[in-house]
Enzyme design. Structure first.
Site, short mmCIF file in Angstrom:
data_model
loop_
_atom_site.label_atom_id
_atom_site.label_comp_id
_atom_site.label_asym_id
_atom_site.label_seq_id
_atom_site.Cartn_x
_atom_site.Cartn_y
_atom_site.Cartn_z
N THR A 13 0.83 -1.22 0.00
CA THR A 13 0.00 0.00 0.00
C THR A 13 0.85 1.26 0.00
O THR A 13 0.50 2.25 -0.63
CB THR A 13 -0.92 0.01 1.24
OG1 THR A 13 -1.82 -1.07 1.12
CG2 THR A 13 -1.71 1.29 1.35
N SER A 55 1.48 -7.43 -1.28
CA SER A 55 2.15 -8.51 -0.52
C SER A 55 1.31 -9.79 -0.46
O SER A 55 1.81 -10.82 -0.01
CB SER A 55 2.55 -8.04 0.88
OG SER A 55 1.45 -8.02 1.75
N THR A 86 1.45 -4.68 4.05
CA THR A 86 1.25 -5.11 5.44
C THR A 86 0.63 -6.50 5.54
O THR A 86 0.78 -7.17 6.56
CB THR A 86 0.34 -4.11 6.20
OG1 THR A 86 -0.93 -4.07 5.55
CG2 THR A 86 0.95 -2.74 6.26
N ASP A 87 -0.07 -6.94 4.49
CA ASP A 87 -0.86 -8.16 4.64
C ASP A 87 -0.03 -9.39 4.98
O ASP A 87 -0.46 -10.24 5.75
CB ASP A 87 -1.68 -8.42 3.36
CG ASP A 87 -2.79 -7.39 3.19
OD1 ASP A 87 -3.09 -6.69 4.18
OD2 ASP A 87 -3.35 -7.28 2.08
N1 ASP Z 1 -2.75 -5.37 0.21
C1 ASP Z 1 -1.68 -4.55 0.72
C2 ASP Z 1 -0.41 -5.37 0.73
O1 ASP Z 1 -0.23 -6.16 1.62
C3 ASP Z 1 -2.01 -4.04 2.07
C4 ASP Z 1 -1.00 -3.09 2.68
O2 ASP Z 1 0.11 -2.93 2.24
O3 ASP Z 1 -1.37 -2.47 3.70
O4 ASP Z 1 0.40 -5.26 -0.17
#
Ligand code: ASP
Length: 338
Positions: A13, A55, A86-87
């Site tokens: 993100t 991710s 973050t995922d």
């Molecule tokens: N879908 C995103 C990822 O994990 C979520 C994030 O980065 O907060 O790449």
């Protein structure tokens, strides 16, 4: 003298922009750095774009690429910042904790819940904090920096899907806090001396099975055809069900006869397993090839098995390696004498 830090950008993100079908990583490492000009006053930064992915698409093959990139540049930099979605960041943090051991330099994962371009973003602060941590003399090893916390790579877990305080340190204190551009250390450990140990193989044929009441144990035998290790997320401190018609223990024995390990962990978020407490657990613990997670996170259990399996197929050696603490994944009082 200013420290030299390498930014390894992988997407997430923090690097995303809106598209017709939703957010997708589009910003490159240079764009991200340009959003936080104060970083240039903190340290000298080089940047490279290793991949640019959500991710969700991050695989153990990508962890190997990241570890290889750190290995290749290890001598040139004082620390590393890896921007990441973050995922699955806690899985990558765990994976890198086994692939890069005893690093005297900090290797910091960070990301954000909102794109670095949003009005209301956590991205700029997290990025600044990550660089602050990466040039700190008292931090080392694989760490995750998010929402003002420094969390050990083997202890991180994403606990919230939307809020800024997305990550927690599970059953282990945060190493430090970041407040207004300063680091407050809670724990000071001895920095490893010498060179880090890099590993370059992982076996991802691991299956995680979450028990539900009444589950048919024949699933365990089917999985034996496909996977080299099984993690069972059991109930409470841990046990295997014995229903009227069937006993999970028989299916578990089929795995030990095939020479493949099973790790029993718990679905409960905190305080880990202890198979010695109840009969339903003790009879499982006595089965050869059955290990338990104790206070390890699920992410660490999975990544540790991926790291162990290419090294040995021998159940005793697997046990030995599994119960050997790495980066405080397992606490000393948990590790059984073997
Ligand atoms: N879908 C995103 C990822 O994990 C979520 C994030 O980065 O907060 O790449």
């Amino acid at each position: 003298m200013m420290k030299k830090i390498l930014l390894i950008a992988t997407g997430g993100t923090i690097a995303s922009r809106p598209t017709e079908d939703g957010l997708t990583p589009q910003l490159c490492a240079g764009d991200i750095l340009d959003c936080v000009p104060q970083l240039r006053e903190l340290c000298r930064i080089d940047a490279l774009q290793l991949m640019n992915i959500d991710s969700t698409n991050m695989s153990p093959a990508c962890w190997l690429k990241i570890a290889e990139c750190v290995r290749e540049h290890y001598g040139e930099y004082d620390g590393f910042v890896i921007t990441h979605g973050t995922d699955t960041m806690s899985y990558t943090a765990a994976g890198l904790s086994y692939l890069i051991q005893n690093s005297p330099k900090p290797i910091i994962l960070t990301g954000s819940q909102k794109s670095i371009y949003s009005q209301d973003t956590d991205a700029r602060r997290n990025l600044y904090d990550a660089f602050l941590a990466a040039q700190d003399d008292n931090l080392f090893g694989v760490l995750l920096v998010f929402d003002g916390k420094v969390i050990l790579g083997t202890r991180a877990r994403k606990m919230r899907t939307k809020s800024m305080n997305a990550f927690s340190s599970i059953d282990f204190p945060e190493l430090a806090l970041l407040r207004e551009g300063r680091i407050l250390h809670y724990i000071r450990a001895d920095k490893p001396a010498g060179d880090p140990l890099f590993y370059d193989r992982l076996n991802s044929r691991i299956f995680v099975l979450r028990l539900i009441p009444g589950m048919d144990s024949s699933i365990l035998r089917s999985l034996l055809g496909w996977f080299d290790a099984l993690v069972i997320e059991s109930f409470g401190v841990g046990g295997l069900p014995r229903y009227e018609q069937e006993d999970f223990l028989a299916a578990v024995r089929a795995w030990s006869s095939a020479g493949r390990p099973i790790v029993i962990t718990t679905q409960v978020p905190h305080e880990g397993s202890d198979l010695t407490v109840y009969q339903v657990g003790a009879r499982a613990a006595d089965t050869p090839g059955v290990l338990q997670a104790h206070m390890m996170t699920l992410e660490s259990v999975v990544a540790k098995l991926m790291w162990i399996l290419p090294q040995t197929g021998n159940l005793d050696e697997i046990k030995q390696l599994f119960y050997q603490p790495v980066a405080s994944d397992l606490l000393r009082f948990d590790a059984p004498d073997i």
